[in-house]
Write an enzyme that holds these catalytic residues in place. Structure first.
Site, PDB file in Angstrom:
ATOM      1  N   ASP A  70       1.436  -1.281   0.205  1.00  0.00           N
ATOM      2  CA  ASP A  70       0.072   0.245  -0.035  1.00  0.00           C
ATOM      3  C   ASP A  70       0.488   1.160  -0.032  1.00  0.00           C
ATOM      4  O   ASP A  70       1.508   1.523   0.475  1.00  0.00           O
ATOM      5  CB  ASP A  70      -1.154  -0.500   1.584  1.00  0.00           C
ATOM      6  CG  ASP A  70      -1.725   1.120   1.698  1.00  0.00           C
ATOM      7  OD1 ASP A  70      -3.253   1.394   0.938  1.00  0.00           O
ATOM      8  OD2 ASP A  70      -1.350   1.956   2.194  1.00  0.00           O
ATOM      9  N   VAL A  71       0.417   2.168  -1.026  1.00  0.00           N
ATOM     10  CA  VAL A  71       0.807   3.359  -1.064  1.00  0.00           C
ATOM     11  C   VAL A  71       1.040   4.501   0.217  1.00  0.00           C
ATOM     12  O   VAL A  71       1.861   4.759   0.362  1.00  0.00           O
ATOM     13  CB  VAL A  71       0.940   4.366  -2.412  1.00  0.00           C
ATOM     14  CG1 VAL A  71      -0.042   4.545  -2.600  1.00  0.00           C
ATOM     15  CG2 VAL A  71       1.937   4.898  -2.839  1.00  0.00           C
TER      16      VAL A  71
END
Length: 319
Positions: free
Chosen positions: A274-275
């Site tokens: 997840d960025v």
DNA sequence: TTCCAGGTTTCCT
DNA sequence: AGGAAACATGGA
């Protein structure tokens, strides 16, 4: 799987609720802050599935074929108050219980956070988070189809646009309950979406064709029984549940873990790609660049069985 | 215009 | 099994 859950499955929802006239009180655990959860909800921009007003949460909730609008508010140290706002509506026992169950699940009231806080107090990444956001619960997405859709919609686009897409989806294909002239939306059912074509979704402003395909395909899998919460909960561990989800076109590791975290409540679910998580870690550690996957694995080595809560708390720094 | 966003699929050793 | 490249689209 059961041994991994932090909740006591021998208790039923009636052990946590009591009548309050027409309304309902729902017991909250010690590590709980209504304000903190409310504040988390308020970070959502352009949210279409609940409304916040004067410290209270308004939301349409469906239980089977029934639905109602509730107002959720802080009551006292031990309870939240659920008020059924539609004056002359008679609430069936099944709807009453279903709503209580939904709220209990939504706020993840069954998890004992004490061990998480104990672990986090010693963790360089988490110690600030658990102080800043004490009482925050991993507010989830109890409905499987909704959780999957939100995952798919959020893939590889900025969150603001994801909310726009969700609103279009909800307001075109969901059902509205009206109260005081305002609409409170129910998320579209898998049954509804399963019968649609890509063109029909595109016409509703769902501009990304691939996402339309995925939304329809997963709806069909749910309707025909191939995919269900029960099936996923029967997996022996997160890895196996992930495998079941990743088989589906449109669901990769990120979406799988996102769904296992926010819908199935698997403590070890961990959307490591997840960025947002990357940015949060970068922020907390005051790094110049986003951390590598290897670095994140090192940093999270001590999070065993709390990966999903750790992620949720770290996300909170982003807003 | 370029770069990034709560990634996934496809194709390649 | 694991990694690079291709892919799609709005917003800053």
């Amino acid at each position: 799987m059961q041994h991994e859950l932090h909740t006591d499955s021998n208790l039923s929802i009636s052990d946590f609720t009591k009548d309050h006239g027409q309304d309902l009180l729902i017991h909250v655990p010690e590590e709980f802050s209504f304000t903190e959860n409310y504040s988390h909800l308020s970070t959502a921009t352009n949210e279409s599935l609940y409304t916040l007003r004067n410290g209270m949460i308004y939301k349409a909730i469906a239980v089977g074929q029934e639905a109602t609008i509730v107002e959720i508010s802080d009551y006292d140290e031990h309870y939240m108050l659920i008020r059924f706002v539609e004056e002359d509506q008679s609430i069936s026992p099944a709807l009453r219980t279903g709503v209580a169950q939904y709220v209990y699940d939504w706020f993840d009231l069954g998890t004992d956070l004490a061990p998480f806080y104990k672990m986090a107090a010693q963790d360089p990444l988490l110690q600030q988070a658990v102080v800043s956001f004490y009482g925050l619960r991993n507010m989830g997405i109890p409905d499987l189809y909704e959780a999957i859709c939100w995952g798919i919609l959020g893939q590889q686009i900025n969150l603001g646009f994801a909310y726009t897409l969700k609103r279009r989806f909800v307001e075109h294909f969901g059902q509205a309950l009206i109260y005081n002239g305002e609409s409170y939306w129910l998320f579209p059912t898998a049954e509804t979406i399963a019968t649609l074509t890509v063109d029909e979704l595109a016409a509703a402003g769902m501009t990304t064709v691939k996402k339309c395909e995925y939304l329809i395909d997963t709806a069909q899998l749910i309707v025909n029984g191939t995919l269900s919460k029960d099936e996923l909960l029967q997996a022996t561990d997160v890895k196996q549940a992930e495998k079941l989800l990743v088989k589906i076109r449109g669901i990769g590791p990120w979406t799988a873990h996102y769904v296992l975290m926010r819908c199935l409540r698997m403590p070890s679910a961990f959307p490591i790609d997840d960025v947002g998580l990357h940015n949060s870690i970068k922020h907390v550690l005051k790094m110049d660049a986003k951390p590598t996957k290897a670095h994140i694995l090192e940093l999270s080595a001590g999070w065993s069985l709390w990966e999903s809560y750790a992620t949720f708390y770290l996300w909170r720094f982003l807003y």
